[in-house]
Scaffold this motif. Structure first.
Motif, short mmCIF file in Angstrom:
data_model
loop_
_atom_site.label_atom_id
_atom_site.label_comp_id
_atom_site.label_asym_id
_atom_site.label_seq_id
_atom_site.Cartn_x
_atom_site.Cartn_y
_atom_site.Cartn_z
N ALA A 188 36.30 -4.14 16.38
CA ALA A 188 35.06 -3.56 15.87
C ALA A 188 33.85 -4.38 16.30
CB ALA A 188 35.12 -3.47 14.34
N PHE A 189 34.02 -5.69 16.39
CA PHE A 189 32.91 -6.59 16.67
C PHE A 189 33.07 -7.28 18.02
CE2 PHE A 189 32.90 -6.43 12.03
CZ PHE A 189 31.54 -6.39 11.72
N ALA A 190 31.94 -7.73 18.55
CA ALA A 190 31.91 -8.69 19.64
C ALA A 190 31.92 -10.09 19.02
CB ALA A 190 30.66 -8.50 20.48
N GLN A 191 32.23 -11.09 19.84
CA GLN A 191 32.07 -12.48 19.43
C GLN A 191 31.06 -13.13 20.37
OE1 GLN A 191 35.38 -15.16 19.90
NE2 GLN A 191 34.60 -16.61 18.39
N ILE A 192 29.99 -13.64 19.82
CA ILE A 192 28.88 -14.17 20.61
C ILE A 192 28.52 -15.56 20.10
CG2 ILE A 192 26.50 -13.81 21.39
CD1 ILE A 192 28.30 -11.63 22.32
N ALA A 193 28.18 -16.46 21.03
CA ALA A 193 27.66 -17.76 20.67
C ALA A 193 26.60 -18.14 21.69
CB ALA A 193 28.77 -18.80 20.63
N VAL A 194 25.84 -19.18 21.39
CA VAL A 194 24.79 -19.62 22.32
C VAL A 194 24.99 -21.07 22.71
CG1 VAL A 194 23.09 -17.97 21.44
CG2 VAL A 194 23.20 -20.27 20.44
N VAL A 195 24.47 -21.39 23.90
CA VAL A 195 24.41 -22.77 24.39
C VAL A 195 23.03 -22.96 25.02
CG1 VAL A 195 26.88 -23.06 24.79
CG2 VAL A 195 25.46 -22.05 26.59
N PRO A 196 22.59 -24.20 25.20
CA PRO A 196 21.28 -24.40 25.85
C PRO A 196 21.28 -23.85 27.26
CG PRO A 196 22.02 -26.39 24.74
CD PRO A 196 23.18 -25.45 24.71
N ALA A 197 20.14 -23.32 27.68
CA ALA A 197 20.00 -22.79 29.04
C ALA A 197 20.36 -23.87 30.05
CB ALA A 197 18.58 -22.29 29.27
N GLY A 198 21.08 -23.48 31.08
CA GLY A 198 21.54 -24.42 32.09
C GLY A 198 22.93 -24.97 31.83
N SER A 199 23.54 -24.55 30.70
CA SER A 199 24.86 -25.05 30.34
C SER A 199 25.99 -24.26 30.99
CB SER A 199 25.06 -25.01 28.82
OG SER A 199 24.07 -25.77 28.17
N VAL A 200 25.67 -23.09 31.56
CA VAL A 200 26.70 -22.20 32.11
C VAL A 200 26.61 -22.19 33.63
CG1 VAL A 200 27.61 -19.85 32.16
CG2 VAL A 200 26.61 -20.76 30.05
N SER A 201 27.76 -22.38 34.28
CA SER A 201 27.85 -22.30 35.74
C SER A 201 28.90 -21.28 36.12
CB SER A 201 28.23 -23.66 36.34
OG SER A 201 27.29 -24.65 35.99
N VAL A 202 28.59 -20.43 37.07
CA VAL A 202 29.58 -19.49 37.60
C VAL A 202 30.33 -20.22 38.71
CG1 VAL A 202 29.99 -17.24 38.67
CG2 VAL A 202 28.08 -17.55 37.08
N VAL A 203 31.63 -20.42 38.54
CA VAL A 203 32.40 -21.24 39.48
C VAL A 203 33.36 -20.43 40.34
CG1 VAL A 203 32.19 -23.32 38.07
CG2 VAL A 203 34.11 -21.77 37.69
N ALA A 204 33.52 -19.14 40.03
CA ALA A 204 34.40 -18.31 40.84
C ALA A 204 33.93 -16.86 40.80
CB ALA A 204 35.85 -18.42 40.35
N ARG A 205 33.92 -16.23 41.96
CA ARG A 205 33.63 -14.82 42.15
C ARG A 205 32.28 -14.38 41.57
NH1 ARG A 205 37.34 -11.71 44.64
NH2 ARG A 205 35.37 -10.66 45.11
N ARG A 206 31.27 -15.13 41.88
CA ARG A 206 29.91 -14.76 41.47
C ARG A 206 29.54 -13.38 42.02
NH1 ARG A 206 25.11 -17.20 39.94
NH2 ARG A 206 26.07 -19.27 39.94
N ASP A 207 30.12 -13.03 43.18
CA ASP A 207 29.80 -11.76 43.80
C ASP A 207 30.22 -10.56 42.97
OD1 ASP A 207 32.45 -12.85 44.64
OD2 ASP A 207 32.67 -10.84 45.50
N LYS A 208 31.12 -10.78 42.00
CA LYS A 208 31.59 -9.67 41.16
C LYS A 208 30.71 -9.46 39.93
CE LYS A 208 35.98 -9.05 40.39
NZ LYS A 208 37.39 -9.31 39.98
N LEU A 209 29.73 -10.31 39.72
CA LEU A 209 28.85 -10.17 38.56
C LEU A 209 27.73 -9.16 38.84
CD1 LEU A 209 28.31 -13.76 37.10
CD2 LEU A 209 29.59 -11.86 36.08
N GLU A 210 27.36 -8.40 37.80
CA GLU A 210 26.23 -7.48 37.89
C GLU A 210 25.51 -7.45 36.55
OE1 GLU A 210 27.50 -3.50 38.61
OE2 GLU A 210 28.61 -3.33 36.73
N ALA A 211 24.23 -7.07 36.58
CA ALA A 211 23.47 -6.94 35.34
C ALA A 211 23.90 -5.67 34.61
CB ALA A 211 21.98 -6.88 35.65
N VAL A 212 24.07 -5.78 33.31
CA VAL A 212 24.41 -4.61 32.50
C VAL A 212 23.18 -3.70 32.39
CG1 VAL A 212 25.15 -3.82 30.23
CG2 VAL A 212 26.14 -5.89 31.22
N ASP A 213 22.04 -4.27 32.05
CA ASP A 213 20.79 -3.52 31.92
C ASP A 213 19.64 -4.49 32.14
OD1 ASP A 213 18.57 -2.07 31.21
OD2 ASP A 213 19.39 -1.27 29.35
N ALA A 214 19.05 -4.42 33.32
CA ALA A 214 18.01 -5.39 33.68
C ALA A 214 16.74 -5.24 32.85
CB ALA A 214 17.68 -5.24 35.17
#
Length: 332
Positions: free
Chosen positions: A203-229
């Motif tokens: 029923a729910f999503a699970q969401i949390a936050v981290v400071p900006a710059g804390s996330v790195s895409v390390v594999a298959r960045r080419d497969k990412l797309e914006a859901v709604d820009a």
């Protein structure tokens, strides 16, 4: 004037009983006296349908909704031409001390024909309304007993690894998108809104936050797309499996600027932070959860000791409100 009175006590909260009564499209599934009713249950609107009672031919009804007090009262009025007969149908829902509902189901009859029809009303219609009451009770109590699947993470034991970092992957069996999060998450919560990604069946999503710059895409960045820009929170998902991986905020005036959003349940290394609260719970109705199931959802949250809010937590709401004050002061 004649008054037909019936009542019943239902072991379900008024919210659930009301949701059953107000969902007239589902009347054919449970309602023996009004097996069909169509229209919109808002004040001033007409609804049409069928009234069924023993020993009396089935007849069409087309009353006008005259009063709605959500989870407490519903009334509609039927009138014959010339004022010879009117019937005001009344449901009054009263919460009781045990968390259940006392339903007073009455009807007021007026006009010259009321006395003439009263013997049939007092026997046949009374029998039909008692049957309706018991069917309503069965329906509401069955719904109250349903178990809601909140989110798979609710049943996991929470842990807090010392470093707080974790690696997460999308749902692809091969060549998944992979991100690394180098900070412990904050404000980890369940979210019922329509924008957040939810695992199948939850029923729910699970969401949390981290400071900006804390996330790195390390594999298959080419497969990412914006859901709604166009959204303020710019969510990125896998093109193949549609799993959301990260959300960023580029507007420096947004109250969540400086944060990135992640889904801790995608961690592959056992990271299981505690769920702090559930947000936008009522939004589940807008995204497909039946209103009749919301009491079960809230009961499940209570059983899991997860505070439930219909926006963010009070802590975050206060932060957002203060942010608006800061913007107003800066603009003055």
């Amino acid at each position: 004037m004649r008054l037909l009175e019936t009542e019943i006590v239902i072991d379900a909260p008024p919210q659930t009983v009301w949701a059953v009564l107000d969902d007239i499209e589902c009347y054919p599934e449970w309602n023996p006296a009004l097996p069909a009713l169509r229209g919109r249950t808002t004040v001033g609107q007409k609804v049409t349908g069928t009234l069924r009672q023993p020993n009396v031919p089935e007849r069409e009804v087309n009353p006008t909704i005259t009063r709605i007090v959500g989870a407490r009262e519903l009334r509609w009025l039927s009138q014959a031409p010339g004022g010879v007969f009117s019937a005001e149908h009344i449901f009054i829902l009263e919460p009781n001390a045990n968390g259940g509902t006392r339903v007073r189901h009455n009807e007021i009859f007026d006009g010259p024909m009321a006395d003439e029809r009263w013997p049939s009303i007092d026997t046949n219609l009374r029998t039909a309304y008692h049957a309706l009451n018991h069917a309503l009770k069965a329906r509401a109590e069955a719904l109250r007993g349903e178990t809601a699947l909140l989110h798979p993470a609710v049943d996991r034991d929470a842990s807090a690894p010392p470093a707080g970092a974790f690696t997460a992957r999308c749902g692809c069996a091969s060549e998944p998108v992979e991100i690394e999060v180098n900070q412990a998450v904050a404000h980890n919560h369940l979210c019922g809104c329509s924008k957040c990604w939810k695992p199948a069946g939850a029923a729910f999503a699970q969401i949390a936050v981290v400071p900006a710059g804390s996330v790195s895409v390390v594999a298959r960045r080419d497969k990412l797309e914006a859901v709604d820009a166009t959204q303020k929170i710019e969510r990125q998902r896998c093109k193949a499996c549609a799993t959301h991986l990260v959300g960023t905020v580029s507007d420096p005036d947004h109250h969540f600027y400086g944060l990135e959003f992640v889904h801790p349940e995608l961690a592959i290394d056992g990271y299981k932070p505690k769920i702090e609260f559930a947000a936008f719970v009522s939004s589940l109705v807008e995204t497909g959860t039946p209103a009749t199931g919301m009491a079960s959802v809230r009961a499940a949250l209570g059983h899991a000791a997860i505070p439930a809010y219909d926006a963010f937590s009070p802590e975050l709401m206060d932060i957002i409100a203060w942010h608006k004050v800061k913007l107003a002061k800066a603009a003055a």
